[in-house]
Design a protein around this motif. Structure first.
Motif, mmCIF file in Angstrom:
data_model
loop_
_atom_site.group_PDB
_atom_site.id
_atom_site.type_symbol
_atom_site.label_atom_id
_atom_site.label_comp_id
_atom_site.label_asym_id
_atom_site.label_seq_id
_atom_site.Cartn_x
_atom_site.Cartn_y
_atom_site.Cartn_z
ATOM 1 N N ILE A 118 0.829 -1.210 0.000
ATOM 2 C CA ILE A 118 0.000 0.000 0.000
ATOM 3 C C ILE A 118 0.866 1.264 0.000
ATOM 4 O O ILE A 118 0.663 2.161 -0.806
ATOM 5 C CB ILE A 118 -0.973 0.019 1.197
ATOM 6 C CG1 ILE A 118 -1.857 -1.228 1.198
ATOM 7 C CG2 ILE A 118 -1.814 1.294 1.186
ATOM 8 C CD1 ILE A 118 -2.698 -1.421 -0.051
ATOM 9 N N LEU A 119 1.834 1.345 0.893
ATOM 10 C CA LEU A 119 2.652 2.561 0.980
ATOM 11 C C LEU A 119 3.811 2.564 -0.009
ATOM 12 O O LEU A 119 4.413 3.606 -0.246
ATOM 13 C CB LEU A 119 3.188 2.755 2.392
ATOM 14 C CG LEU A 119 2.150 2.995 3.482
ATOM 15 C CD1 LEU A 119 2.827 3.384 4.777
ATOM 16 C CD2 LEU A 119 1.140 4.049 3.084
ATOM 17 N N GLY A 120 4.160 1.422 -0.583
ATOM 18 C CA GLY A 120 5.222 1.379 -1.569
ATOM 19 C C GLY A 120 6.627 1.344 -0.989
ATOM 20 O O GLY A 120 7.598 1.589 -1.702
ATOM 21 N N LEU A 121 6.768 1.034 0.297
ATOM 22 C CA LEU A 121 8.095 0.889 0.888
ATOM 23 C C LEU A 121 8.660 -0.467 0.478
ATOM 24 O O LEU A 121 7.930 -1.325 -0.022
ATOM 25 C CB LEU A 121 8.010 1.000 2.410
ATOM 26 C CG LEU A 121 7.419 2.308 2.949
ATOM 27 C CD1 LEU A 121 7.323 2.263 4.468
ATOM 28 C CD2 LEU A 121 8.225 3.511 2.495
ATOM 29 N N HIS A 122 9.955 -0.682 0.676
ATOM 30 C CA HIS A 122 10.517 -1.992 0.366
ATOM 31 C C HIS A 122 11.376 -2.484 1.526
ATOM 32 O O HIS A 122 11.933 -1.698 2.295
ATOM 33 C CB HIS A 122 11.311 -1.964 -0.952
ATOM 34 C CG HIS A 122 12.601 -1.212 -0.869
ATOM 35 N ND1 HIS A 122 12.685 0.136 -1.041
ATOM 36 C CD2 HIS A 122 13.857 -1.637 -0.627
ATOM 37 C CE1 HIS A 122 13.936 0.525 -0.918
ATOM 38 N NE2 HIS A 122 14.669 -0.534 -0.652
#
Length: 123
Positions: A7-11
């Motif tokens: 959802i937030l696009g962090l990795h």
């Protein structure tokens, strides 16, 4: 972890060999810093977390003393589509006096997330 990645696009990135479960999450391609979100596993056996952080009271669900987390982001239209397609309810706000749009929603633990989008996009 999936929420913050999908959802937030962090990795997921480098995390030191700590003796309790968790993830360090990063934004963009730079892992030179120490991540933007650290998630820890609080369940299970062993004393690794207590040894590292000390004894802590179980907080249950929700934000507790933490009100919310705020992040900068791009492309409010794409982000709204991502929330909609995952069935995540959100509220949109326009900050008075600033060219800033905000989306507010909750993570799976009940912590409020604030996403900030500058510029006239998504008006």
């Amino acid at each position: 972890m999936r929420f913050y990645v999908e959802i937030l696009g962090l990795h997921i990135g480098y995390r030191p060999p700590l003796h309790f479960p968790g993830y360090w999450l990063y934004q963009g391609g730079d892992e030179a810093d120490f991540g933007v979100v650290h998630l820890i596993g609080t369940g299970g056996g062993g004393s690794g977390l207590a040894d590292y952080l000390g004894e802590r009271k179980e907080t249950g669900h929700g934000t507790g003393a933490l009100d919310h987390l705020a992040f900068l982001a791009d492309d409010i239209d794409e982000f709204r589509e991502r929330l909609d397609s995952n069935g995540i309810a959100y509220q949109q706000r326009n900050v008075p006096g600033l060219d800033l749009r905000q989306l507010f929603f909750a993570d799976p633990s009940g912590i409020t997330i604030e996403m900030n989008f500058s510029g006239a996009q998504g008006v």
